[in-house]
Design a protein around this motif. Structure first.
Motif, short mmCIF file in Angstrom:
data_model
loop_
_atom_site.label_atom_id
_atom_site.label_comp_id
_atom_site.label_asym_id
_atom_site.label_seq_id
_atom_site.Cartn_x
_atom_site.Cartn_y
_atom_site.Cartn_z
N CYS A 65 -5.69 -3.88 3.74
CA CYS A 65 -5.88 -3.10 4.42
C CYS A 65 -5.53 -3.53 5.91
N GLN A 90 -9.63 -4.80 -0.64
CA GLN A 90 -8.88 -3.70 -0.25
C GLN A 90 -9.22 -4.29 0.80
N MET A 94 -10.11 4.61 -1.12
CA MET A 94 -9.18 4.97 0.61
C MET A 94 -9.35 6.47 1.05
N ILE A 121 -3.65 4.99 6.31
CA ILE A 121 -4.60 4.47 5.27
C ILE A 121 -6.22 4.02 5.96
N THR A 154 1.08 5.43 -0.45
CA THR A 154 -0.10 6.55 0.08
C THR A 154 1.11 7.94 -0.53
N LEU A 197 -9.97 2.67 4.94
CA LEU A 197 -11.44 2.71 3.84
C LEU A 197 -12.48 3.15 4.52
N SER A 247 -4.42 7.67 -2.75
CA SER A 247 -3.55 5.52 -1.54
C SER A 247 -3.72 4.71 -2.78
N THR A 277 -3.26 -0.09 -3.02
CA THR A 277 -2.97 -1.15 -2.88
C THR A 277 -2.59 -1.44 -4.11
N ALA A 286 1.34 -1.42 -0.06
CA ALA A 286 0.27 0.12 0.17
C ALA A 286 1.09 1.33 -0.11
#
Length: 213
Positions: free
Chosen positions: A157, A153, A176, A168, A84, A170, A181, A183, A82
């Motif tokens: 996470c 997702q 996100m 990050i 960001t 959701l 960001s 993934t 991931a």
């Protein structure tokens, strides 16, 4: 971080040459972003197996995706990551939504291209490291590409504990936050492959206005 200007222009829907005023606005947005963003990432590697029934087993979770299965053919390991830009990009986008909507639109496009550039640089670094061990990385593959479920997702996470590690989270709609960001998963194998489709090249949404091909 080398951001591809043509990607920004593509996000803006520019066809042909960009006018000078717009080009300068793009550069202005990039300069502001570089002062505000705090790129971060996290990744973990897991053994990978693909069953005859098509189930892709990442060890930490399982999924089904014909597009991803083809991408991972011959791989024995998976890298889950991931990345960001942090909250700075969202701050700038929101700021200009209130005072200068045209700049907000350009800021949105510039930050989208910037997170892609960050991921590309990470991927290139990992490819070089893997090559030293005679290992080869496949192109990154994100939830939502082709038939790879967006719901994955959540699992990514959870596995990476992204809220604690890189900030990050959701939303209920699987968006996100911060918005810039990414993934993705990357297959690793002992065999080089010459076919490396990614992004637009494997997406089934052929009528997308942002499509490269």
């Amino acid at each position: 971080m080398q951001v591809n200007r043509h990607e920004i222009y593509r996000y803006l829907g520019v066809r042909g040459e960009i006018d000078e005023a717009s080009r300068l606005l793009v550069e202005e947005c990039l300069a502001e972003l570089r002062e505000r963003v705090t790129p971060r990432h996290i990744m973990r590697d897991f053994p990978l197996s693909i069953g005859e029934d098509g189930v892709i087993d990442f060890t930490c979770f399982q999924t089904r995706s014909e597009n991803l299965r083809k991408n991972l053919k011959g791989c024995s390991q998976i890298r889950i990551f991931a990345a960001t830009l942090g909250e700075g990009a969202d701050f700038l986008i929101r700021r200009y939504e209130r005072v200068r909507i045209s700049k907000s639109v350009v800021m949105q496009a510039a930050s989208a291209a910037m997170i892609e550039a960050y991921c590309n640089e990470l991927n290139q670094k990992w490819r070089e490291e893997a090559a030293l061990e005679n290992r080869f990385l496949r192109p990154r593959f994100s939830p939502g590409y082709g038939d790879f479920p967006l719901e994955i997702q959540t699992m990514i996470c959870d596995v990476l504990k992204t809220e604690k590690t890189v900030g990050i989270t959701l939303t209920d709609a699987l968006l996100m936050m911060p918005s810039k960001s990414v993934t993705a998963v990357i297959g690793m194998s002992d065999t080089r492959t010459d076919c490396e489709p990614e992004g637009c090249e494997i997406c089934a949404k052929t009528n997308c206005i942002y499509r490269r091909c």
